[in-house]
Design a protein around this motif. Structure first.
Motif, PDB file in Angstrom:
ATOM      1  N   GLY A  54       0.787  -1.224   0.000  1.00  8.59           N
ATOM      2  CA  GLY A  54       0.000   0.000   0.000  1.00  8.59           C
ATOM      3  C   GLY A  54       0.816   1.269   0.000  1.00  8.59           C
ATOM      4  N   GLY A  55       2.130   1.158  -0.014  1.00 11.71           N
ATOM      5  CA  GLY A  55       3.000   2.330  -0.028  1.00 11.71           C
ATOM      6  C   GLY A  55       3.150   2.919  -1.425  1.00 11.71           C
ATOM      7  N   GLY A  56       4.084   3.851  -1.539  1.00 11.57           N
ATOM      8  CA  GLY A  56       4.288   4.522  -2.819  1.00 11.57           C
ATOM      9  C   GLY A  56       4.697   3.576  -3.936  1.00 11.57           C
ATOM     10  N   ILE A  57       5.589   2.641  -3.634  1.00 13.46           N
ATOM     11  CA  ILE A  57       6.025   1.673  -4.650  1.00 13.46           C
ATOM     12  C   ILE A  57       4.857   0.799  -5.091  1.00 13.46           C
ATOM     13  N   ALA A  58       4.026   0.388  -4.135  1.00 15.68           N
ATOM     14  CA  ALA A  58       2.876  -0.462  -4.456  1.00 15.68           C
ATOM     15  C   ALA A  58       1.880   0.276  -5.356  1.00 15.68           C
ATOM     16  N   ILE A  59       1.677   1.580  -5.089  1.00 12.57           N
ATOM     17  CA  ILE A  59       0.757   2.370  -5.907  1.00 12.57           C
ATOM     18  C   ILE A  59       1.280   2.484  -7.346  1.00 12.57           C
ATOM     19  N   VAL A  60       2.569   2.796  -7.467  1.00 11.79           N
ATOM     20  CA  VAL A  60       3.170   2.903  -8.806  1.00 11.79           C
ATOM     21  C   VAL A  60       3.113   1.564  -9.529  1.00 11.79           C
ATOM     22  N   PHE A  61       3.402   0.484  -8.815  1.00  7.94           N
ATOM     23  CA  PHE A  61       3.381  -0.839  -9.431  1.00  7.94           C
ATOM     24  C   PHE A  61       1.980  -1.184  -9.935  1.00  7.94           C
ATOM     25  N   SER A  62       0.947  -0.907  -9.140  1.00  7.45           N
ATOM     26  CA  SER A  62      -0.424  -1.192  -9.571  1.00  7.45           C
ATOM     27  C   SER A  62      -0.815  -0.340 -10.779  1.00  7.45           C
ATOM     28  N   LEU A  63      -0.385   0.927 -10.796  1.00  9.77           N
ATOM     29  CA  LEU A  63      -0.681   1.790 -11.952  1.00  9.77           C
ATOM     30  C   LEU A  63      -0.034   1.248 -13.220  1.00  9.77           C
ATOM     31  N   VAL A  64       1.215   0.790 -13.096  1.00 14.14           N
ATOM     32  CA  VAL A  64       1.905   0.194 -14.253  1.00 14.14           C
ATOM     33  C   VAL A  64       1.155  -1.048 -14.730  1.00 14.14           C
ATOM     34  N   CYS A  65       0.732  -1.889 -13.786  1.00 12.09           N
ATOM     35  CA  CYS A  65      -0.010  -3.104 -14.138  1.00 12.09           C
ATOM     36  C   CYS A  65      -1.327  -2.766 -14.827  1.00 12.09           C
ATOM     37  N   VAL A 116      -9.688 -10.118 -15.551  1.00 13.48           N
ATOM     38  CA  VAL A 116      -9.412 -10.533 -14.166  1.00 13.48           C
ATOM     39  C   VAL A 116      -8.214  -9.772 -13.620  1.00 13.48           C
ATOM     40  N   TRP A 117      -7.143  -9.718 -14.397  1.00 10.91           N
ATOM     41  CA  TRP A 117      -5.939  -9.007 -13.965  1.00 10.91           C
ATOM     42  C   TRP A 117      -6.240  -7.528 -13.721  1.00 10.91           C
ATOM     43  N   LEU A 118      -6.932  -6.893 -14.666  1.00 11.60           N
ATOM     44  CA  LEU A 118      -7.264  -5.475 -14.534  1.00 11.60           C
ATOM     45  C   LEU A 118      -8.120  -5.225 -13.292  1.00 11.60           C
ATOM     46  N   TYR A 119      -9.124  -6.051 -13.080  1.00 11.23           N
ATOM     47  CA  TYR A 119     -10.022  -5.898 -11.925  1.00 11.23           C
ATOM     48  C   TYR A 119      -9.246  -6.000 -10.614  1.00 11.23           C
ATOM     49  N   LEU A 120      -8.379  -6.986 -10.511  1.00  8.43           N
ATOM     50  CA  LEU A 120      -7.619  -7.181  -9.275  1.00  8.43           C
ATOM     51  C   LEU A 120      -6.696  -5.996  -8.994  1.00  8.43           C
ATOM     52  N   GLU A 121      -6.042  -5.461 -10.030  1.00  9.24           N
ATOM     53  CA  GLU A 121      -5.146  -4.328  -9.825  1.00  9.24           C
ATOM     54  C   GLU A 121      -5.926  -3.070  -9.452  1.00  9.24           C
ATOM     55  N   ILE A 122      -7.077  -2.863 -10.059  1.00  3.58           N
ATOM     56  CA  ILE A 122      -7.898  -1.708  -9.703  1.00  3.58           C
ATOM     57  C   ILE A 122      -8.425  -1.856  -8.282  1.00  3.58           C
ATOM     58  N   LEU A 123      -8.808  -3.077  -7.918  1.00  4.65           N
ATOM     59  CA  LEU A 123      -9.284  -3.346  -6.556  1.00  4.65           C
ATOM     60  C   LEU A 123      -8.186  -3.022  -5.534  1.00  4.65           C
ATOM     61  N   ARG A 124      -6.986  -3.460  -5.821  1.00  2.89           N
ATOM     62  CA  ARG A 124      -5.863  -3.174  -4.921  1.00  2.89           C
ATOM     63  C   ARG A 124      -5.596  -1.671  -4.841  1.00  2.89           C
ATOM     64  N   LEU A 125      -5.579  -1.027  -6.001  1.00 10.41           N
ATOM     65  CA  LEU A 125      -5.263   0.400  -6.030  1.00 10.41           C
ATOM     66  C   LEU A 125      -6.272   1.212  -5.215  1.00 10.41           C
ATOM     67  N   ILE A 126      -7.547   0.905  -5.371  1.00  9.13           N
ATOM     68  CA  ILE A 126      -8.576   1.616  -4.600  1.00  9.13           C
ATOM     69  C   ILE A 126      -8.390   1.369  -3.108  1.00  9.13           C
ATOM     70  N   SER A 127      -8.040   0.134  -2.751  1.00  7.72           N
ATOM     71  CA  SER A 127      -7.871  -0.192  -1.333  1.00  7.72           C
ATOM     72  C   SER A 127      -6.715   0.594  -0.705  1.00  7.72           C
ATOM     73  N   TYR A 128      -5.670   0.886  -1.500  1.00 13.15           N
ATOM     74  CA  TYR A 128      -4.543   1.627  -0.958  1.00 13.15           C
ATOM     75  C   TYR A 128      -4.946   3.026  -0.479  1.00 13.15           C
ATOM     76  N   PHE A 129      -5.898   3.621  -1.200  1.00 10.80           N
ATOM     77  CA  PHE A 129      -6.326   4.977  -0.860  1.00 10.80           C
ATOM     78  C   PHE A 129      -7.430   4.986   0.198  1.00 10.80           C
ATOM     79  N   GLN A 130      -7.894   3.802   0.590  1.00  6.66           N
ATOM     80  CA  GLN A 130      -8.922   3.741   1.634  1.00  6.66           C
ATOM     81  C   GLN A 130      -8.367   3.244   2.962  1.00  6.66           C
ATOM     82  N   GLU A 131      -7.050   3.085   3.015  1.00 11.66           N
ATOM     83  CA  GLU A 131      -6.423   2.680   4.269  1.00 11.66           C
ATOM     84  C   GLU A 131      -6.558   3.797   5.298  1.00 11.66           C
ATOM     85  N   ASP A 132      -6.749   3.392   6.544  1.00 12.36           N
ATOM     86  CA  ASP A 132      -6.865   4.374   7.627  1.00 12.36           C
ATOM     87  C   ASP A 132      -5.508   5.001   7.906  1.00 12.36           C
TER      88      ASP A 132
END
Length: 274
Positions: A207-218, A258-274
């Motif tokens: 969920g950090g900066g690297i994870a966000i960039v990686f999900s965007l690339v994916c 499936v791949w696109l959905y999972l990456e978008i799901l992860r990306l949205i979750s990163y911005f909803q972390e407390d």
């Protein structure tokens, strides 16, 4: 590849009776009393052969196959969401993920076109998606609907860009995108193995900066893979490939969704972390 199988045969003359035949030229001829005469050409033209229908790929058939696989995956996801109890979601999630990974690799490398195998893959992926989606929705209410809408939106945009030829699937483009997808796949597989042994998501999924960039690339690469698959389907249709190969086009679209959905799901979750 075109068929040259003629379905109009010549009609030979019978003595003392006028009969007509398609001569293969621009106008018909008729024979009477052993002599051949040519009809005046009215400009209509007469084909020498008529193409016989063949059991080949068509866009409509690929669409039907794609919708069928997506429907099977969606039904399996819904059943998993409803029937599997929360304590068992983790086991179901991991089991379906591993089975789907192995089955997907077999289909890809062996070019499997058996509908039973492809539907089995779609169902396994549906079980995996159902378990993942339920886990994410339990923690972040409404996240699944957002991810589904975003996934469909990206798919429709890429389809429109491809149809308008704004994004062109040149040989260089396809080589770069396929290479990038393969590279990301290897990285994700290594990260998955490490996380299974360490119990940590690692910097690519924490969920950090690297994870966000990686999900965007994916997400970008998964979106561009739609263009590659669209072009492969179009090339298969133009080449007159057998109808069964439409299943591979449908399989490719399902994998990318499936791949696109999972990456978008992860990306949205990163911005909803407390």
């Amino acid at each position: 590849m075109k068929s040259s199988n003629p379905v109009l045969g010549r009609i030979t003359a019978a003595a003392q009776q006028p009969t007509y035949t398609v001569a293969g030229g621009p106008a018909p001829t008729y024979s009477y009393a052993g002599r051949t005469y040519q009809q005046p050409d009215a400009g209509y033209g007469y084909p020498e052969t008529v193409q016989a229908p063949r059991d080949v790929m068509t866009i409509d058939d690929v669409v039907v196959k794609t919708v069928s696989l997506i429907g099977a995956a969606a039904a399996a996801a819904a059943a998993t969401w409803i029937l599997v109890p929360p304590p068992a979601m983790g086991v179901v999630w991991i089991a379906a993920m591993l089975i789907g990974l192995v089955l997907g690799l077999v289909i890809s490398f062996a070019q499997v076109t058996n509908p039973a195998v492809l539907f089995a893959y779609a169902i396994v992926e549906g079980v995996f998606l159902g378990a993942v989606s339920k886990a994410f929705e339990t923690r972040w209410n409404g996240i699944v609907a957002q991810a589904v809408i975003a996934t469909l939106g990206v798919f429709l945009v890429m389809a429109a860009l491809y149809k308008a030829r704004i994004v062109r699937a040149t040989p260089k483009f396809m080589k770069v995108v396929i290479g990038a997808a393969a590279g990301l796949g290897v990285v994700m597989l290594i990260n998955l193995v490490i996380s299974l042994f360490t119990g940590s998501a690692g910097p690519l999924r924490d969920g950090g900066g690297i994870a966000i960039v990686f999900s965007l690339v994916c997400i970008v690469v998964a979106a561009l893979m739609f263009v590659v698959t669209f072009q492969q389907i179009e090339d298969g249709i133009a080449a007159g490939l057998p109808r069964k190969y439409g299943w591979l086009g449908a399989f490719g679209i399902l994998v990318e969704l499936v791949w696109l959905y999972l990456e978008i799901l992860r990306l949205i979750s990163y911005f909803q972390e407390d």
